[in-house]
Design an enzyme around this catalytic site. Structure first.
Site, short mmCIF file in Angstrom:
data_model
loop_
_atom_site.label_atom_id
_atom_site.label_comp_id
_atom_site.label_asym_id
_atom_site.label_seq_id
_atom_site.Cartn_x
_atom_site.Cartn_y
_atom_site.Cartn_z
CG ASP A 17 73.06 78.04 45.60
OD1 ASP A 17 72.27 78.29 46.51
OD2 ASP A 17 73.91 77.14 45.67
CG HIS A 208 77.54 73.62 45.23
ND1 HIS A 208 76.89 74.20 44.16
CD2 HIS A 208 76.98 74.17 46.34
CE1 HIS A 208 75.97 75.06 44.61
NE2 HIS A 208 76.01 75.04 45.94
CB CYS A 241 70.65 76.37 51.73
SG CYS A 241 69.35 75.12 51.63
#
Length: 301
Positions: A17, A208, A241
């Site tokens: 990530d 998260h 993201c």
């Protein structure tokens, strides 16, 4: 104040990530060295990469090679993101211990991220989960945008529960609830966890948080009040993201450790070793990482 857990388990998601949104590519040998450092820090799970199509995320195109080259610590679970059966096949070849499947609670974000509707995503993930379980692998189900979507706005707990129910039916071992755009405040965390924990045991839930608006630590503390003791975090606060414009990185593992150890909560992680790993990747990326506790530690050297 507070009924804190005695032990908190941190899953290090920096290599996946964290790096997926970085423009500067990190060479595979450097990633290997970095993950080996993380393996030696005491974290119990490392999400080392993603087996998505390399065209989507070029920064993680070396997932297969990476899985074969990292030095395995028997006390660490090495997991990776797996989108479909082709990805699972490659992931199993690379030696994963755990597979993470992923989808969104938001229809629009799911389409942007996976190029499928929520309904179209379910059969793909069901096949991956069942095959991974057949291969004896631990499976985590990631649910993104559980609080807010960058395209649709507020997401209701009911929407999240619908997705969780299906993933649990498929056989995932646990669910990671993602504040993908880092917009949640503690009240939203309370509302979601009250709904989720009325349905599933707290041991199955991982939180998260991204730190876009600086709320991640407050949200972690709120989650712990509900008995949650498992959190995803990214070394130095790396990340973001690609399909959530403006989203900052995950909460920094360094900052989470500072909080936990300050509260007397055990993590099994050596802060000094983790700091060395953070400085290593900071140097490779050629820019300061967002972690406040890391920045302070560097200023004292």
């Amino acid at each position: 104040m507070g009924h804190w857990p005695g032990f908190v388990q941190i899953k290090e998601v920096g290599p996946r990530d964290g790096l997926q949104n970085e423009k500067k590519l990190v060479a595979t040998p450097d990633k290997v060295n970095w993950i080996n450092m993380l393996s030696d820090s005491g974290v119990k799970e490392i999400e080392f990469s993603s087996f998505v199509n390399p065209k989507w995320i070029p920064a993680l195109s070396d997932a297969h090679e990476l899985g074969k080259k990292i030095k395995r610590n028997p006390d660490v679970r090495y997991s990776a993101l797996v989108p479909n059966m082709k990805g699972l096949e490659l992931a199993l070849e690379s030696g994963i211990d755990g597979a993470s499947v992923f989808m969104s609670a938001s229809e629009t974000h799911n389409k942007k991220n996976i190029n499928k509707t929520i309904a179209e995503t379910y059969p793909v993930l069901e096949e991956v989960v069942k095959e991974a379980k057949k291969s004896g692998k631990h499976v985590t189900g990631y649910v993104s945008t559980v609080f807010d979507c960058p395209y649709e706005g507020r997401i209701s707990p009911e929407q999240v529960i619908q997705v969780c129910d299906r993933l649990i039916d498929f056989g995932v071992d646990d669910i990671s609830l993602g504040d993908t755009i880092g917009s949640a405040v503690p009240l939203q965390v309370e509302q979601l966890l009250e709904a989720v924990l009325a349905r599933y045991p707290k041991e199955k839930i991982i939180m998260h948080f991204h730190n876009t608006r600086g709320m991640a630590i407050a949200n972690i503390m709120t989650s712990m009040q509900y008995g949650i003791s498992r959190f995803d975090s990214s070394i130095g606060g790396l990340g973001g993201c690609p399909y959530a414009p403006g989203a900052a990185g995950n909460v920094a593992t360094n900052d989470v450790l500072y909080l936990m150890h300050g509260l007397g909560i055990k993590t099994g992680v050596d802060e000094k070793k983790l700091q060395e790993a953070a400085l290593f990747i900071q140097n490779k990326l050629g820019k300061p990482l967002p972690s406040k506790s890391l920045a302070y530690a560097v200023s004292q050297q």
